[in-house]
Design an enzyme around this catalytic site. Sequence first.
Site, PDB file in Angstrom:
ATOM      1  N   HIS A  68      -0.996  -6.188   2.277  1.00  0.00           N
ATOM      2  CA  HIS A  68      -0.078  -5.407   1.430  1.00  0.00           C
ATOM      3  C   HIS A  68       0.513  -4.258   2.222  1.00  0.00           C
ATOM      4  O   HIS A  68      -0.009  -3.883   3.279  1.00  0.00           O
ATOM      5  CB  HIS A  68      -0.827  -4.857   0.211  1.00  0.00           C
ATOM      6  CG  HIS A  68      -1.862  -3.836   0.586  1.00  0.00           C
ATOM      7  ND1 HIS A  68      -3.141  -4.194   0.965  1.00  0.00           N
ATOM      8  CD2 HIS A  68      -1.801  -2.487   0.694  1.00  0.00           C
ATOM      9  CE1 HIS A  68      -3.820  -3.113   1.267  1.00  0.00           C
ATOM     10  NE2 HIS A  68      -3.026  -2.050   1.126  1.00  0.00           N
ATOM     11  N   THR A  70       1.180  -0.441   1.438  1.00  0.00           N
ATOM     12  CA  THR A  70       0.958   0.646   0.486  1.00  0.00           C
ATOM     13  C   THR A  70       2.217   1.508   0.363  1.00  0.00           C
ATOM     14  O   THR A  70       2.801   1.889   1.383  1.00  0.00           O
ATOM     15  CB  THR A  70      -0.211   1.540   0.948  1.00  0.00           C
ATOM     16  OG1 THR A  70      -1.374   0.734   1.154  1.00  0.00           O
ATOM     17  CG2 THR A  70      -0.514   2.646  -0.053  1.00  0.00           C
ATOM     18  N   HIS A 153       3.883  -0.070   6.582  1.00  0.00           N
ATOM     19  CA  HIS A 153       3.181  -1.040   7.424  1.00  0.00           C
ATOM     20  C   HIS A 153       2.274  -1.918   6.584  1.00  0.00           C
ATOM     21  O   HIS A 153       1.976  -1.596   5.430  1.00  0.00           O
ATOM     22  CB  HIS A 153       2.329  -0.295   8.457  1.00  0.00           C
ATOM     23  CG  HIS A 153       1.199   0.436   7.812  1.00  0.00           C
ATOM     24  ND1 HIS A 153       1.365   1.674   7.224  1.00  0.00           N
ATOM     25  CD2 HIS A 153      -0.095   0.081   7.588  1.00  0.00           C
ATOM     26  CE1 HIS A 153       0.216   2.056   6.689  1.00  0.00           C
ATOM     27  NE2 HIS A 153      -0.687   1.107   6.890  1.00  0.00           N
ATOM     28  N   THR A 155      -1.553  -3.319   7.056  1.00  0.00           N
ATOM     29  CA  THR A 155      -2.764  -3.303   7.884  1.00  0.00           C
ATOM     30  C   THR A 155      -3.271  -4.736   8.045  1.00  0.00           C
ATOM     31  O   THR A 155      -3.467  -5.441   7.058  1.00  0.00           O
ATOM     32  CB  THR A 155      -3.866  -2.439   7.234  1.00  0.00           C
ATOM     33  OG1 THR A 155      -3.402  -1.088   7.161  1.00  0.00           O
ATOM     34  CG2 THR A 155      -5.159  -2.470   8.041  1.00  0.00           C
TER      35      THR A 155
END
Length: 222
Positions: A68, A70, A153, A155
């Site tokens: 995902h 955020t 971004h 992760t």
Amino acid sequence: GPLEEVSLPLYFGWFLLSSIQDKIKCTSMDFLKTLDTLEAFKKHLIDFSGKAEEVDLEQYFQPTGILHCTTKFCNYGKAEGAKEYAEKQAVKDSYGSIFNLSLGALFVTPRTFGARVSLTEEQLQLWPADADAEKQVESVPAAASLPLGSRAHVTLGCAEGVEPVQTGIDLLEILTLQQEGQQGEQVEEMELGTLTYYGTGKWLLNLREPISAPACFSSFYG
Ligand code: A2P
């Protein structure tokens, strides 16, 4: 009452659809597999292990769950600006909608492994208004002058004992170096794109073809 207190999620974000999750996991594992065989990488191994010993990057980075991006970390309402964010019209309007995220680069540091997301104007509407404050990462003071959404971004993995929040900080560090005019050391043309080394274990692969990732804007309660 107690229900109200838990009505805000741990975080809001774009959750990649499962078909693209698999593709990204494959691509990113291929990248790690290739990276740790490169002479240029081996030359800087000390950044990773503290010793000049080989590392298996696929083992080094532990997966961190559903992929995902955020937008707002709310910490169930305890984070500053959480309530304001949840009440934003754009957030309410887009909740549950599918967006296409563009993943333009992969980056690796001794702490984290991530993919940079380039947000469109429309997607930036969902980026928190207090992102400037958020960008004031103590360890990266110059990040405050980066464009809005720079931190966006996904992760992909974290080294043992490292929290995923570090991935965004590592990305800001690399972007700050770029903004300061550091060209980095272009070390390799890989099949996926151009690999650049920015010193102290920071590697960035600019993808020849950005990955277009369908993702649902939603929230995670944990
Ligand atoms: P990221 O967005 O880099 O993946 P955790 O499991 O540690 O509670 O984190 C949940 C998610 O929220 C993760 O995706 C994490 O990082 C992100 N996150 C955690 N803390 C913060 C923070 N202080 N600021 C921004 N994002 C955070």
